[in-house]
Design a protein around this motif. Structure first.
Motif: not given
Length: 114
Positions: A1-8, A56-59
């Motif tokens: 979940m953090i992988d999807r939210v942090a970039p946003v 970078r993280m969002g990719s």
């Protein structure tokens, strides 16, 4: 979940910096243009410090097209708030329609491939 939210979240904060860098000087038109450019460039540095890692993280979970579509919607939302709250300008119906059309475009980017 953090992988999807942090970039946003990082893109939202980076857009706040960028909006101030690009448009904040409009409230101070009496200052020298060279000063506005230097201050804007300094503010934009912090935008890059957030936007580059966010992308970078969002990719890892979003495609480049999805990241760009997300960025456009975030940019418009931040800009609308900035325009009203900081610059004291109103958002018209035509602005709302234009922003909504861009949001619909982003929605199509996130749909499953056809």
């Amino acid at each position: 979940m953090i992988d999807r939210v942090a970039p946003v979240l990082m893109l939202v904060v980076s857009n706040i910096f960028m909006t101030f860098a690009w448009y904040g000087h409009l409230k101070h038109k009496s200052s020298a243009l060279w000063a506005a450019v230097l201050v804007s460039w300094g503010i934009a540095f912090f935008e890059y410090c957030l936007a580059v890692p966010a992308n970078r993280m969002g990719s890892n979970v979003y495609s480049a097209a999805q990241l760009k579509g997300m960025q456009e919607v975030i940019t418009l939302a931040v800009f609308a708030g900035f325009s009203v709250l900081y610059l004291g300008q109103r958002i018209t119906v035509n602005h709302g329609i234009g922003f909504a059309l861009i949001a619909v475009g982003a929605w199509f980017i996130f749909r499953a491939p056809v």
